[in-house]
Write a protein that holds these residues in place. Sequence first.
Motif, mmCIF file in Angstrom:
data_model
loop_
_atom_site.group_PDB
_atom_site.id
_atom_site.type_symbol
_atom_site.label_atom_id
_atom_site.label_comp_id
_atom_site.label_asym_id
_atom_site.label_seq_id
_atom_site.Cartn_x
_atom_site.Cartn_y
_atom_site.Cartn_z
ATOM 1 N N ALA A 139 0.802 -1.225 0.000
ATOM 2 C CA ALA A 139 0.000 0.000 0.000
ATOM 3 C C ALA A 139 0.833 1.273 0.000
ATOM 4 O O ALA A 139 0.346 2.329 -0.415
ATOM 5 N N GLN A 140 2.084 1.185 0.470
ATOM 6 C CA GLN A 140 2.893 2.401 0.556
ATOM 7 C C GLN A 140 4.367 2.036 0.665
ATOM 8 O O GLN A 140 4.728 0.861 0.768
ATOM 9 N N GLY A 141 5.215 3.046 0.618
ATOM 10 C CA GLY A 141 6.636 2.857 0.846
ATOM 11 C C GLY A 141 7.322 1.943 -0.150
ATOM 12 O O GLY A 141 7.056 1.984 -1.351
ATOM 13 N N VAL A 180 8.075 -1.377 -5.246
ATOM 14 C CA VAL A 180 8.278 -2.668 -5.902
ATOM 15 C C VAL A 180 7.137 -2.971 -6.857
ATOM 16 O O VAL A 180 7.348 -3.391 -8.005
ATOM 17 N N ALA A 181 5.904 -2.748 -6.402
ATOM 18 C CA ALA A 181 4.732 -3.057 -7.228
ATOM 19 C C ALA A 181 4.739 -2.271 -8.524
ATOM 20 O O ALA A 181 4.515 -2.828 -9.609
ATOM 21 N N LEU A 182 4.996 -0.979 -8.453
ATOM 22 C CA LEU A 182 4.931 -0.150 -9.648
ATOM 23 C C LEU A 182 6.103 -0.427 -10.581
ATOM 24 O O LEU A 182 5.933 -0.442 -11.812
ATOM 25 N N ALA A 183 7.290 -0.652 -10.029
ATOM 26 C CA ALA A 183 8.427 -0.978 -10.883
ATOM 27 C C ALA A 183 8.215 -2.318 -11.583
ATOM 28 O O ALA A 183 8.496 -2.462 -12.780
ATOM 29 N N ASP A 210 -2.166 -6.213 1.301
ATOM 30 C CA ASP A 210 -2.022 -5.291 2.416
ATOM 31 C C ASP A 210 -3.308 -5.361 3.233
ATOM 32 O O ASP A 210 -4.362 -5.736 2.702
ATOM 33 N N ARG A 211 -3.246 -4.979 4.501
ATOM 34 C CA ARG A 211 -4.487 -4.937 5.266
ATOM 35 C C ARG A 211 -5.151 -3.574 5.175
ATOM 36 O O ARG A 211 -6.265 -3.392 5.665
ATOM 37 N N SER A 212 -4.491 -2.606 4.525
ATOM 38 C CA SER A 212 -5.074 -1.289 4.310
ATOM 39 C C SER A 212 -5.738 -1.227 2.939
ATOM 40 O O SER A 212 -5.173 -1.678 1.938
ATOM 41 N N PRO A 217 5.697 10.634 4.237
ATOM 42 C CA PRO A 217 5.028 10.289 5.498
ATOM 43 C C PRO A 217 4.032 9.152 5.290
ATOM 44 O O PRO A 217 3.326 9.111 4.277
ATOM 45 N N ARG A 218 4.004 8.213 6.214
ATOM 46 C CA ARG A 218 3.108 7.073 6.085
ATOM 47 C C ARG A 218 1.656 7.521 6.167
ATOM 48 O O ARG A 218 1.289 8.307 7.047
ATOM 49 N N LYS A 219 0.841 6.998 5.257
ATOM 50 C CA LYS A 219 -0.584 7.300 5.292
ATOM 51 C C LYS A 219 -1.270 6.562 6.439
ATOM 52 O O LYS A 219 -2.260 7.038 6.990
#
Length: 261
Positions: free
Chosen positions: A18-20, A25-28, A40-42, A193-195
């Motif tokens: 979901a972040q960071g 990694v996902a987008l690359a 993710d759990r979010s 900053p983490r969402k």
Amino acid sequence: MIHPHRFKDQVMVVTGAAQGIGRGVALAAAGEGAQLVLADRSALVNEVAQEAAALGAQVVVAEVDLETFAGARSMVAQALECYGRIDILVNNVGGTIWAKPFQEYDEEQIEAEIRRSLFPTLWACRAVLPAMIEQRAGAIVNVSSIATRGIYRIPYSAAKGGVNALTASLALEHAQHGIRVNAVATGGTEAPPRKVPRNPQALSEQEQLWYAGIVEQTRSSSLMKRYGTIDEQVGAILFLASSEASYITGTVLPVGGGDQG
């Protein structure tokens, strides 16, 4: 992007997407042709899935709690139902919740740190192994940390030490099945900053001082005297996930500007 088709037709599961670093990694990987399962759990993971789909990737979202084996099994089941196989697993869930000397942690906090930074990797590896053994192929990349030698986060350090041991032992046990298992020990990494913060409570003045101590120790331990970038971590993770690393297994690669952890 190094190779536009490096992961063409390969199914990659990315946890903590979901972040960071997980989002990176996902987008690359999407840009390099991977078919994705983003876990993710979010619910924020759905936004990353949309970004990846816009890059041309097929994407499945698994909103699961990977601190439980049930969550890991659900993630793997969704991947297999959609794609029929799992070629790559990137275990990215983890991260220290509190920053303070070990004697300041209470029992519940120590257990929470271990659940956060060891069990998701342990459960996900256990859940994915039967499928990879059956197909006699697979690559697992665990995200560890150079904080195995660090201050003010001993339970997190212990959890990541467990990830390193898991990596080495799984590689030894399952090379016979065509499965490679490696880890990237990330150093301090600059990130937005983490969402969804790991610790939603505001830090006290003392806790801010302890956290500043972590930052100082991280920078001083790096030969390059700086934090890394998300892209620098992603590059190492995707290298170990790719066929370019086909003769590498059981390795923990430090990516911390020279800090070996």
